[in-house]
Design a protein around this motif. Structure first.
Motif, PDB file in Angstrom:
ATOM      1  N   UNK A 167       0.709  -1.282  -0.116  1.00 17.72           N
ATOM      2  CA  UNK A 167      -0.008  -0.037  -0.044  1.00 17.72           C
ATOM      3  C   UNK A 167       0.840   1.362  -0.048  1.00 17.72           C
ATOM      4  N   UNK A 168       2.020   1.137  -0.651  1.00 14.57           N
ATOM      5  CA  UNK A 168       2.990   2.318  -0.670  1.00 14.57           C
ATOM      6  C   UNK A 168       3.226   2.934  -1.788  1.00 14.57           C
ATOM      7  N   UNK A 169       1.996   2.720  -2.766  1.00 18.07           N
ATOM      8  CA  UNK A 169       2.067   3.328  -4.246  1.00 18.07           C
ATOM      9  C   UNK A 169       2.636   4.807  -4.098  1.00 18.07           C
ATOM     10  N   UNK A 170       2.341   5.661  -3.279  1.00 17.08           N
ATOM     11  CA  UNK A 170       2.874   6.958  -3.296  1.00 17.08           C
ATOM     12  C   UNK A 170       4.149   7.119  -3.311  1.00 17.08           C
ATOM     13  N   UNK A 171       5.035   6.212  -3.072  1.00 14.32           N
ATOM     14  CA  UNK A 171       6.358   6.386  -2.933  1.00 14.32           C
ATOM     15  C   UNK A 171       7.121   5.690  -4.102  1.00 14.32           C
ATOM     16  N   UNK A 172       6.602   5.543  -5.025  1.00 14.22           N
ATOM     17  CA  UNK A 172       6.948   4.723  -6.218  1.00 14.22           C
ATOM     18  C   UNK A 172       7.943   5.636  -7.159  1.00 14.22           C
ATOM     19  N   UNK A 173       8.924   5.098  -7.793  1.00 16.43           N
ATOM     20  CA  UNK A 173       9.711   5.896  -8.842  1.00 16.43           C
ATOM     21  C   UNK A 173       9.290   4.924 -10.088  1.00 16.43           C
ATOM     22  N   UNK A 174       8.941   5.617 -11.022  1.00 20.21           N
ATOM     23  CA  UNK A 174       8.275   5.037 -12.296  1.00 20.21           C
ATOM     24  C   UNK A 174       9.255   4.487 -13.234  1.00 20.21           C
TER      25      UNK A 174
END
Length: 341
Positions: A167-174
């Motif tokens: 649930x940590x999608x806000x910390x992703x580097x695309x």
């Protein structure tokens, strides 16, 4: 099949691979198995469903992994999905990990499942296996085809999938799929072996090294852990060769080192850039070269010379030239080694 949770935009439907990606055969990347103890609340089957849901979300970002290989240098990002296997293991996870026999571990890896292998040999880009143990423990193994990326790209995918699952999608580097803009593919017919030694009957062995002894060796002669362990295995192989075939003591031995040049090319290739950014560096050893310090020094020199002379050339037209030169040298090199045996 696990498909992306949202469709891939039309302008991203065709992915052109780099020249280095083009060179690699459509084989599965060797799996790393991730083991997890029994969940504290949810049953293992529920966790498997959750992993499928998070994988579906990860495939929106890593959309080529849900596509199909179209040619040696392109992927059709058609959202047909990644191949997902769920297996049941009739034992406790702790029993398996006490003595991790590689033949048993192979049952947890998707590339050893016959039907999966046939799929991968066709056009599937990613296969995943989740194995559920009697105790509720779980093993997760993912195998993309090597054309999509190297170890760095593999780890980026695993890290992203894990972050989404937590649930940590806000910390992703695309991720970025722009390798072809650095080193474009070519229209050419490539040999299957690319100058490599022909297939032979191989076996797998597991060696455990005492960390304190490796640390002691490192303090004495330097080198990285990988260089030291490689030197120890190489020295043992040379000794075994001398003992079994003493008449070939004047022959040479070739060690191939896989070297990443992500941080050696200008501009550097960021960790979130997918694709293959490594090369194989050959180092020649004579049979009488058996001192660990000597072996480590020669291995290091081979890598250092590669960094100085070739690493920054893997781009544009010069990239094609350096690859062609290296493959030609490797082929001549191995012919010479075979003739000396």
């Amino acid at each position: 099949m696990i498909k992306p949770s949202s469709p891939t935009p039309h302008h991203q439907r065709n992915l052109e691979l780099s020249f280095l990606d083009q060179l690699l055969p459509p084989t599965l990347y060797p799996s790393i198995i991730f083991f997890y103890s029994s969940p504290t609340s949810d049953p293992a089957s529920s966790v498997s469903e959750s992993l499928q849901a998070s994988l579906s979300k990860a495939l929106v970002l890593f959309y080529p992994l849900a596509g199909r290989l179209k040619t040696a240098a392109s992927v059709d990002c058609n959202d047909e999905g990644a191949h997902f296997l769920e297996a049941r293991v009739n034992c406790q996870l702790s029993d398996l990990l006490k003595v991790p026999e590689h033949k048993l571990l192979n049952n947890l890896i998707p590339e050893f499942e016959p039907k999966t292998v046939q799929l991968a040999l066709g056009s599937v880009v990613l296969v995943v296996q989740v194995s559920l143990f009697n105790c509720g423990g779980i093993a997760v193994a993912a195998s993309p085809i090597h054309k999509i990326g190297d170890a760095g790209a593999y780890y980026k995918f695993i890290q992203t999938w894990a972050a989404i699952h937590r649930g940590e999608s806000d910390q992703l580097v695309l991720p970025e799929f722009n390798g072809a803009s650095v080193l474009p593919p070519r229209e050419l017919s490539l040999p299957n072996n690319l100058g490599l030694i022909p297939n032979q009957k191989l076996t797998t062995r597991r060696f455990v090294f005492d960390v304190t002894k490796i640390a002691s060796l490192k303090a004495k002669i330097g080198g990285t852990h990988v260089e030291l362990v490689s030197a120890i295995i190489l020295r043992s192989a040379l000794a075994a060769s001398n003992k079994s075939k003493p008449e070939t003591t004047s022959s040479t031995t070739v060690l191939s080192q896989i070297v990443s040049f992500r941080n050696r090319i200008v501009p550097v290739v960021a960790p979130n850039v997918m694709g293959n950014w490594f090369w194989s560096v050959q180092v020649v050893f004579k049979q009488n070269e058996t001192e660990l310090q000597e072996l480590v020094a020669k291995m290091r020199k081979g890598v250092t010379d590669f960094y100085k002379e070739k690493a920054d050339r893997f781009k544009g037209e010069d990239g094609f030239r350096v690859v062609s030169e290296s493959l030609r040298e490797r082929g001549e090199f191995l012919i010479g080694v075979h003739q000396s045996l």
